[in-house]
Scaffold this motif. Sequence first.
Motif, short mmCIF file in Angstrom:
data_model
loop_
_atom_site.label_atom_id
_atom_site.label_comp_id
_atom_site.label_asym_id
_atom_site.label_seq_id
_atom_site.Cartn_x
_atom_site.Cartn_y
_atom_site.Cartn_z
N LEU A 26 -1.47 26.84 14.78
CA LEU A 26 -2.91 27.11 14.67
C LEU A 26 -3.53 27.57 15.98
CD1 LEU A 26 -3.76 23.89 12.64
CD2 LEU A 26 -3.75 26.20 11.71
N ALA A 27 -2.70 27.85 16.98
CA ALA A 27 -3.21 28.14 18.32
C ALA A 27 -4.18 29.32 18.32
CB ALA A 27 -2.05 28.39 19.28
N VAL A 28 -3.83 30.40 17.66
CA VAL A 28 -4.69 31.59 17.65
C VAL A 28 -6.00 31.28 16.91
CG1 VAL A 28 -4.92 33.97 16.85
CG2 VAL A 28 -2.76 33.19 17.85
N ALA A 29 -5.89 30.56 15.80
CA ALA A 29 -7.09 30.22 15.03
C ALA A 29 -8.02 29.32 15.83
CB ALA A 29 -6.69 29.54 13.72
N PRO A 48 -11.41 29.95 10.77
CA PRO A 48 -10.83 30.64 9.62
C PRO A 48 -10.46 29.61 8.55
CG PRO A 48 -9.27 30.59 11.44
CD PRO A 48 -10.56 30.06 11.97
N PRO A 49 -10.23 30.04 7.32
CA PRO A 49 -10.02 29.09 6.22
C PRO A 49 -8.91 28.06 6.47
CG PRO A 49 -10.36 31.29 5.36
CD PRO A 49 -10.26 31.44 6.84
N GLN A 50 -7.77 28.49 7.01
CA GLN A 50 -6.67 27.55 7.24
C GLN A 50 -7.08 26.45 8.22
OE1 GLN A 50 -3.20 29.18 9.15
NE2 GLN A 50 -1.91 27.43 8.62
N LEU A 51 -7.75 26.83 9.30
CA LEU A 51 -8.18 25.85 10.29
C LEU A 51 -9.27 24.94 9.72
CD1 LEU A 51 -8.08 24.70 13.13
CD2 LEU A 51 -9.66 26.52 13.86
N ALA A 52 -10.15 25.50 8.94
CA ALA A 52 -11.20 24.69 8.32
C ALA A 52 -10.60 23.61 7.42
CB ALA A 52 -12.15 25.58 7.52
N THR A 53 -9.53 23.98 6.70
CA THR A 53 -8.84 23.02 5.84
C THR A 53 -8.21 21.90 6.65
OG1 THR A 53 -8.40 24.71 4.17
CG2 THR A 53 -7.02 22.74 4.11
N VAL A 54 -7.62 22.26 7.79
CA VAL A 54 -6.98 21.28 8.66
C VAL A 54 -8.02 20.33 9.25
CG1 VAL A 54 -5.81 21.00 10.87
CG2 VAL A 54 -4.96 22.67 9.21
N HIS A 60 0.84 -1.20 0.00
CA HIS A 60 0.00 0.00 0.00
C HIS A 60 0.87 1.25 0.00
CE1 HIS A 60 -3.72 -2.20 0.83
NE2 HIS A 60 -3.04 -2.91 1.73
N THR A 61 0.44 2.26 -0.72
CA THR A 61 1.11 3.56 -0.67
C THR A 61 0.30 4.50 0.22
OG1 THR A 61 -0.07 4.30 -2.66
CG2 THR A 61 2.12 3.33 -2.95
N VAL A 62 1.00 5.36 0.95
CA VAL A 62 0.35 6.21 1.95
C VAL A 62 0.81 7.65 1.79
CG1 VAL A 62 -0.10 6.55 4.41
CG2 VAL A 62 0.42 4.25 3.56
N GLU A 63 -0.16 8.56 1.79
CA GLU A 63 0.13 9.99 1.84
C GLU A 63 0.06 10.43 3.29
OE1 GLU A 63 -2.06 14.24 0.78
OE2 GLU A 63 -2.75 12.38 -0.19
N VAL A 64 1.15 11.04 3.79
CA VAL A 64 1.22 11.45 5.19
C VAL A 64 1.17 12.97 5.30
CG1 VAL A 64 2.60 11.45 7.31
CG2 VAL A 64 2.52 9.40 5.88
N ASP A 65 0.32 13.45 6.19
CA ASP A 65 0.20 14.89 6.46
C ASP A 65 0.35 15.09 7.96
OD1 ASP A 65 -0.30 17.59 6.41
OD2 ASP A 65 -2.46 17.39 6.09
N VAL A 66 1.38 15.85 8.38
CA VAL A 66 1.60 16.12 9.80
C VAL A 66 1.14 17.54 10.10
CG1 VAL A 66 3.24 16.22 11.70
CG2 VAL A 66 3.55 14.54 9.88
N ILE A 67 0.21 17.67 11.04
CA ILE A 67 -0.36 18.97 11.40
C ILE A 67 0.23 19.42 12.72
CG2 ILE A 67 -2.48 20.18 12.06
CD1 ILE A 67 -3.94 18.10 10.23
N GLU A 112 -10.88 19.55 7.99
CA GLU A 112 -11.33 18.69 6.89
C GLU A 112 -10.31 17.59 6.60
OE1 GLU A 112 -12.56 19.07 2.15
OE2 GLU A 112 -12.35 20.86 3.39
N SER A 113 -9.02 17.92 6.71
CA SER A 113 -7.97 16.92 6.49
C SER A 113 -8.03 15.83 7.54
CB SER A 113 -6.60 17.61 6.51
OG SER A 113 -5.56 16.67 6.31
N VAL A 114 -8.24 16.22 8.81
CA VAL A 114 -8.31 15.25 9.90
C VAL A 114 -9.53 14.35 9.75
CG1 VAL A 114 -8.68 15.01 12.40
CG2 VAL A 114 -7.00 16.63 11.54
N THR A 115 -10.68 14.94 9.49
CA THR A 115 -11.92 14.14 9.40
C THR A 115 -11.97 13.30 8.14
OG1 THR A 115 -13.11 16.02 8.42
CG2 THR A 115 -13.21 15.77 10.82
N GLY A 116 -11.23 13.71 7.11
CA GLY A 116 -11.24 12.97 5.85
C GLY A 116 -10.15 11.92 5.74
N ALA A 117 -9.27 11.83 6.73
CA ALA A 117 -8.17 10.88 6.67
C ALA A 117 -8.65 9.45 6.84
CB ALA A 117 -7.14 11.21 7.75
N ASP A 118 -7.88 8.52 6.32
CA ASP A 118 -8.19 7.10 6.53
C ASP A 118 -7.77 6.65 7.92
OD1 ASP A 118 -9.16 6.26 3.81
OD2 ASP A 118 -7.19 7.05 3.26
N GLY A 119 -6.72 7.27 8.46
CA GLY A 119 -6.24 6.95 9.80
C GLY A 119 -5.60 8.17 10.44
#
Length: 204
Positions: free
Chosen positions: A48-51, A62-68, A36-43, A70-77
């Motif tokens: 993001l503390a202020v956001a 704010p948009p940056q936090l909303a994107t993050v 399996h190939t895996v895309e890794v995103d480290v947040i 979405e990334s967390v909830t959309g991840a496979d793991g």
Amino acid sequence: MKLVAVSAGLSVPSSTRLLADRLTDAVRDDLADRGHTVEVDVIELRALAVAVANNLVTGFPPPQLATVIESVTGADGLVAVTPVFTASYSGLFKSFFDLIDPEALTGKPVLIAATGGTARHSLVLEHALRPLFTYLRAVVVPTAVYAASEDWGSGGDAYTQGLPARIRRAGGELATLLAARAADPGPEDDITSFEKQLSDLRVD
């Protein structure tokens, strides 16, 4: 397949980020051995503390936090790592996950981990982190990883696995769950019960 790591470390460099990197490497290596190939995103929550604080007050990310989020909830793991403050997860870590929809992590495989100055805080994994993700209905792997200052570079002893071995074991457990999800069996397939899957992950 997408794997997201959330690191709540505050310092630079951060042992919390280092542990997150080691864990994601272990998951990726194990899955690579399975084809399996895996895309890794480290947040890094530090950035993001202020956001996060503004979202808690206003109710709108704010948009940056909303994107993050979405990334967390959309991840496979998910790999979730926090430093220990006052015998629990950090306020920033908890505040971030307070912003996640309570239903968004349902069924998602999660590996929990923490860092601290002394091994005396290792139970934070079981009395704070595991209950948090159980409440969010995530599937938390059996092995949680705690890294005290003394654990870095330690090979363990006759009674306790060293940090590298614990990282490999936890990474393998998360990889097993991700590989099973990737197989995506249909409703007519013979699906092993979740309890049986977890028992198969445990090492005697």
